[in-house]
Design a protein around this motif. Structure first.
Motif, PDB file in Angstrom:
ATOM      1  N   HIS A   6       0.848  -1.184   0.000  1.00 14.11           N
ATOM      2  CA  HIS A   6       0.000   0.000   0.000  1.00 14.11           C
ATOM      3  C   HIS A   6       0.891   1.243   0.000  1.00 14.11           C
ATOM      4  N   THR A   7       0.729   2.102  -0.986  1.00 10.78           N
ATOM      5  CA  THR A   7       1.431   3.383  -1.010  1.00 10.78           C
ATOM      6  C   THR A   7       0.412   4.469  -0.691  1.00 10.78           C
ATOM      7  N   VAL A   8       0.675   5.247   0.355  1.00  9.34           N
ATOM      8  CA  VAL A   8      -0.297   6.245   0.807  1.00  9.34           C
ATOM      9  C   VAL A   8       0.363   7.610   0.950  1.00  9.34           C
ATOM     10  N   SER A   9      -0.411   8.645   0.713  1.00  6.20           N
ATOM     11  CA  SER A   9       0.089  10.023   0.845  1.00  6.20           C
ATOM     12  C   SER A   9       0.118  10.424   2.312  1.00  6.20           C
TER      13      SER A   9
ATOM     14  N   ILE B 134      -4.537   6.493  10.629  1.00  5.54           N
ATOM     15  CA  ILE B 134      -5.711   6.383   9.761  1.00  5.54           C
ATOM     16  C   ILE B 134      -5.689   5.075   8.982  1.00  5.54           C
ATOM     17  N   PHE B 135      -4.524   4.729   8.452  1.00  4.60           N
ATOM     18  CA  PHE B 135      -4.376   3.476   7.703  1.00  4.60           C
ATOM     19  C   PHE B 135      -4.754   2.288   8.587  1.00  4.60           C
ATOM     20  N   SER B 136      -4.264   2.278   9.818  1.00  2.03           N
ATOM     21  CA  SER B 136      -4.531   1.168  10.734  1.00  2.03           C
ATOM     22  C   SER B 136      -6.014   1.072  11.077  1.00  2.03           C
ATOM     23  N   ASN B 137      -6.646   2.219  11.270  1.00  2.36           N
ATOM     24  CA  ASN B 137      -8.073   2.220  11.604  1.00  2.36           C
ATOM     25  C   ASN B 137      -8.914   1.727  10.431  1.00  2.36           C
ATOM     26  N   GLU B 138      -8.608   2.216   9.239  1.00  2.51           N
ATOM     27  CA  GLU B 138      -9.423   1.883   8.070  1.00  2.51           C
ATOM     28  C   GLU B 138      -9.315   0.410   7.696  1.00  2.51           C
TER      29      GLU B 138
ATOM     30  N   SER C  45       2.880   9.692  11.606  1.00  2.00           N
ATOM     31  CA  SER C  45       2.099   9.052  12.661  1.00  2.00           C
ATOM     32  C   SER C  45       0.603   9.136  12.379  1.00  2.00           C
ATOM     33  N   LYS C  46       0.132  10.289  11.955  1.00  5.17           N
ATOM     34  CA  LYS C  46      -1.293  10.446  11.650  1.00  5.17           C
ATOM     35  C   LYS C  46      -1.691   9.550  10.480  1.00  5.17           C
ATOM     36  N   THR C  47      -0.833   9.464   9.484  1.00 10.48           N
ATOM     37  CA  THR C  47      -1.110   8.629   8.310  1.00 10.48           C
ATOM     38  C   THR C  47      -1.226   7.160   8.704  1.00 10.48           C
ATOM     39  N   LEU C  48      -0.304   6.697   9.527  1.00  4.60           N
ATOM     40  CA  LEU C  48      -0.338   5.300   9.960  1.00  4.60           C
ATOM     41  C   LEU C  48      -1.540   5.023  10.852  1.00  4.60           C
TER      42      LEU C  48
END
Length: 300
Positions: free
Chosen positions: A222-225, A236-240, A231-234
């Motif tokens: 998964h490549t995410v912006s 959100i990724f973990s929650n979703e 930390s915030k990105t990870l």
């Protein structure tokens, strides 16, 4: 047999991490080394009687430590009663991080499992707690940090955060592979970019090697912006994706190192409540576990 180190200060936070540990390895033969360190406070005052003995204070602290360990192990047996699990108490007059390193060497520890405190538990890890000192200091085995209020869930969805800028050895990825195979977990390799760009040739090579190591494990890339911060990105990724465990390799310029340096304002948003597996940089030297295997095979 796995050798697991459980540092404890007898708090509910430490109990929760220990409970997670025995649930995680409920189907495996393990020895859990339950460690409590004590450094009795000796007051310095011109009014204090000169015959007050530091040895007496140390004896009292040792007695309290040993009693606490005995009670904790008794509670473990009562609540879990797993015949595959053995518990060994380690009480030491020492600084916590120093003793953690010593116990890892003495008992060939495979994994350290510790708790994190506070409402934003992972955030606490990055703000000078004992956990972050252990993470930064331990170089011979992984550290699993369990948030204070996290109740055990089988880790069948595991995220591995990486930027592909570093070559991984098989010994470094062993904890991740073991976890995936034990729990039939899906590994989600997550690459956070400030701006989505094509991988460099080096990154492509490292990704191809990573996928080779994971060939027997279901995995996705998964490549995410980046959203405000890594930390915030990870989070959100973990929650979703309903991630149950977040894993990172800890080396110079890694995500893990960057997380410990992010501005406090950015870190405050990092409230993910999932365990964090931090794998140290082992390089070609291998882990203490693999060295133990080598010495055993050499003696046969």
């Amino acid at each position: 047999m796995k050798n697991i180190l459980l540092p404890t200060d007898f708090s509910e936070n430490a109990w929760n991490a220990a409970s997670y540990a025995v649930e995680l390895f409920k189907n495996e033969t393990c020895t859990f080394y339950v460690l409590n360190t004590y450094t009795p406070h000796i007051a310095h005052s011109r009014f204090m009687a000169t015959n007050v003995s530091g040895d007496m204070m140390e004896d009292a602290a040792r007695t309290q430590s040993e009693a606490g360990l005995a009670n904790l192990i008794s509670r473990m047996h009562t609540e879990f009663n797993n015949p595959q699990h053995r518990f060994t108490a380690v009480s030491s007059f020492s600084m916590l991080v120093d003793e953690v390193k010593a116990v890892i060497d003495e008992y060939a520890i495979d994994l350290v499992i510790t708790g994190t405190k506070g409402a934003s538990a992972i955030d606490e890890v990055f703000m000078g707690s004992n956990t972050v000192r252990i993470i930064k200091t331990v170089k011979k085995c992984p550290v699993l940090a369990v948030p204070q209020n996290f109740k055990f869930k089988t880790p069948d969805e595991v995220a591995f955060a990486t930027d592909f800028n570093r070559f991984y050895t098989q010994s470094e990825l062993r904890p991740l592979l073991d976890m995936a195979k034990t729990f039939n977990a899906v590994i989600r390799i997550v690459h956070v970019q400030q701006k989505i760009t094509a991988l460099t040739e080096l990154q492509k090579f490292n990704l191809s090697m990573l996928r080779k190591y994971l060939k027997d494990v279901e995995h996705y890339v998964h490549t995410v912006s980046e959203l405000n911060s890594i930390s915030k990105t990870l989070e959100i990724f973990s929650n979703e994706l309903d991630i149950h465990l977040l894993a990172m390799l800890h080396y110079q310029h890694s995500y893990m190192e960057n997380l410990t340096r992010e501005a406090v304002v950015k870190r405050i948003a990092f409230h993910t409540q999932i365990p964090l597996l931090v794998i140290p940089e082992l390089g070609m030297s291998g882990s203490s576990h693999s060295k133990k295997e080598q010495s055993l095979s050499a003696s046969e």
